[in-house]
Design a protein around this motif. Sequence first.
Motif, PDB file in Angstrom:
ATOM      1  N   ARG A 106       0.845  -1.204   0.000  1.00  0.00           N
ATOM      2  CA  ARG A 106       0.000   0.000   0.000  1.00  0.00           C
ATOM      3  C   ARG A 106       0.878   1.251   0.000  1.00  0.00           C
ATOM      4  NH1 ARG A 106      -5.202  -0.906   3.894  1.00  0.00           N
ATOM      5  NH2 ARG A 106      -3.644  -0.938   5.549  1.00  0.00           N
ATOM      6  N   GLN A 107       0.466   2.253  -0.803  1.00  0.00           N
ATOM      7  CA  GLN A 107       1.253   3.460  -0.985  1.00  0.00           C
ATOM      8  C   GLN A 107       0.391   4.695  -0.756  1.00  0.00           C
ATOM      9  OE1 GLN A 107       2.464   2.870  -5.093  1.00  0.00           O
ATOM     10  NE2 GLN A 107       4.519   2.214  -4.476  1.00  0.00           N
ATOM     11  N   LEU A 108       1.085   5.782  -0.403  1.00  0.00           N
ATOM     12  CA  LEU A 108       0.473   7.105  -0.281  1.00  0.00           C
ATOM     13  C   LEU A 108       1.277   8.058  -1.151  1.00  0.00           C
ATOM     14  CD1 LEU A 108      -1.357   9.280   1.047  1.00  0.00           C
ATOM     15  CD2 LEU A 108       0.306   9.372   2.930  1.00  0.00           C
ATOM     16  N   GLY A 109       0.582   8.845  -1.982  1.00  0.00           N
ATOM     17  CA  GLY A 109       1.257   9.780  -2.877  1.00  0.00           C
ATOM     18  C   GLY A 109       0.709  11.182  -2.723  1.00  0.00           C
ATOM     19  N   LEU A 110       1.593  12.176  -2.827  1.00  0.00           N
ATOM     20  CA  LEU A 110       1.231  13.597  -2.796  1.00  0.00           C
ATOM     21  C   LEU A 110       1.608  14.202  -4.140  1.00  0.00           C
ATOM     22  CD1 LEU A 110       0.324  16.173  -1.242  1.00  0.00           C
ATOM     23  CD2 LEU A 110       2.699  16.423  -0.508  1.00  0.00           C
ATOM     24  N   TRP A 111       0.653  14.901  -4.781  1.00  0.00           N
ATOM     25  CA  TRP A 111       0.845  15.382  -6.145  1.00  0.00           C
ATOM     26  C   TRP A 111       0.622  16.889  -6.222  1.00  0.00           C
ATOM     27  CZ3 TRP A 111       1.766  11.397  -9.834  1.00  0.00           C
ATOM     28  CH2 TRP A 111       1.534  10.112  -9.369  1.00  0.00           C
TER      29      TRP A 111
END
Length: 584
Positions: free
Chosen positions: A228-233
């Motif tokens: 599981r990943q968390l990304g900020l864009w």
Amino acid sequence: EQCYDNIRISKNAWDTNLVKANPTYLSVNWEASGGGAFAVIPLNEKGRLPDQLPLFRGHKAVVLDTDWNPFDDSLIASGSDDGKAFIWRVPDDFTLRTEEKEEPRDVAPVKQLSGHSRKVGHVLFNPAAANVLATSSGDYTVKLWDVEAGSPRLTLKHTDIVQSLSWSANGSLLVTTSRDKKLRIWDVRQEAPAHVAPGHAGAKNSRVTWLGEHDRVATTGFSKMSDRQLGLWDIRDPKEPLGGFQMLDSISGVCMPFWDDSTQCLYLAGKGDGNIRYFEYEHDKFEYLSEYKSGDPQRGVAFLPKRGVNMHENEVMRAFKTVNDSYIEPISFIVPRRAEVFQGDIYPPVVGTKPAMSAAEWFEGAEGLPPKIDLESVYEGEEPTEIPPTSKPLSRVPSSSTLLSASKKEPGPSPSKPELEPTKEPSRPSQALRSPPPSMKEQTSSIAALASKFDDKEDSSSGEDDTSSFEEVAKPVERHPPRLPEKHTQNTEPEAIIRKLSSPVSPTKLAAPISPSKPASSGPPSSSSQPLPAGLPASLDQITLQDIKTLLETQSRTILGQSEKIALLTEEVDRLKNTIGDKM
């Protein structure tokens, strides 16, 4: 007592949150026969619900998603597997408990939105304009509806099924994730994506949420290795996430993201596990704060809008999680304070129930932030006081051939982000507040202060400039022996020898200028011994070989003690480096 029991939650496998909440009601996708239905539960009717209760019926297939109108707490939209979206209004004085022998009356829709050729998987109201609804469908499109007119006005075409969508704060931009693993940022009134970027590489579903009034979006998904990943864009340049993807864990359930704009916190609730972790957004990164842990897995989660929390209990967020598909449990996030007055630092102004524009104005190109309300007036039990929005609205996104020209908002005083404590509503145990991590300057100062504890602070026994041997070891300097006066007391000459021994001169060099009065053997001094330096008395009977040995032993013990201190200091510095590395 605080839960909502005897609930039949839909067992459909479509990836949705299953429940949605506003300050008055809670909607639940219901497991019903004879077509699709969902239930609306008043928040004040807790405990065990009746076996038969009024349902919102009208769909011919299972209900997949619902969403409350942000400006009208009694208006709700639903999407179904029958390819239609319905608009419903909760009746006045709606209750689940009826009189004895009285059959519950189901509620019918007030408007039907037909236009998709396949199932409607998501419905989402515009957060700034009144009665503007976005619906995503299995026909690979997102349609924008004028609810009052009942017709679709805009269509956003994708290449695969849309898995998640989220509006910007001013309602002019929309971000979507789809099964083709792409992240798309739309200016919906241009009906074309301004940016298309590769999202999470994993095959499982991904989610996206807009970070309030920031020009940033957050996504959750999976890597190729199913982590599981968390990304900020950055919406202006979403080629890759800022700082790369943040690995969370290896659990297989989808993470449902929820953003709280007042405390600048992101909440992640995992499907299939019972945990809700939360992060603080600051300096373009997410800092992990804490985690609510439970052994009861959840399939659906909903968060209450900020204007519905209990400010007298210092509650900053409230979640509703489904448990075993049979009851819904509320979870309060409390700031543990003893103050009995309004806490303005954790309750800044929030969006109220007045939209920024009408649907017609929005479709004509208008944009803006809705007015906010002062929560202190709500705390005092008065009518909400309206406050004009102070933040600059987001600029519109140009076409995909140009970069976004919207300028960043001017930095203002950020609201306090205190450490939150998740609790169940029946019991709210306190938790210690966490202080913010020290800056690099503070860490450097603390290391310097720690090193100063090991400095030698021995006073010089004479008026001459004298430094400790700890400092002189780092800078070896060869010194000539001082010229002693003709008359010295017995204590003066050993002190001169101590000063000489404290310098890093090798013992061989030290023996040359100072010749003991007695050789190693007990015989008389040899005639071939080196002459004494000028200024020394002819007889040094007072300085014996035993005295020099004693001084050498004393100096050896001093050097050994300093070596131990250096070792302790080195271990402490290594420990601090490891601590700093863990925090970073």
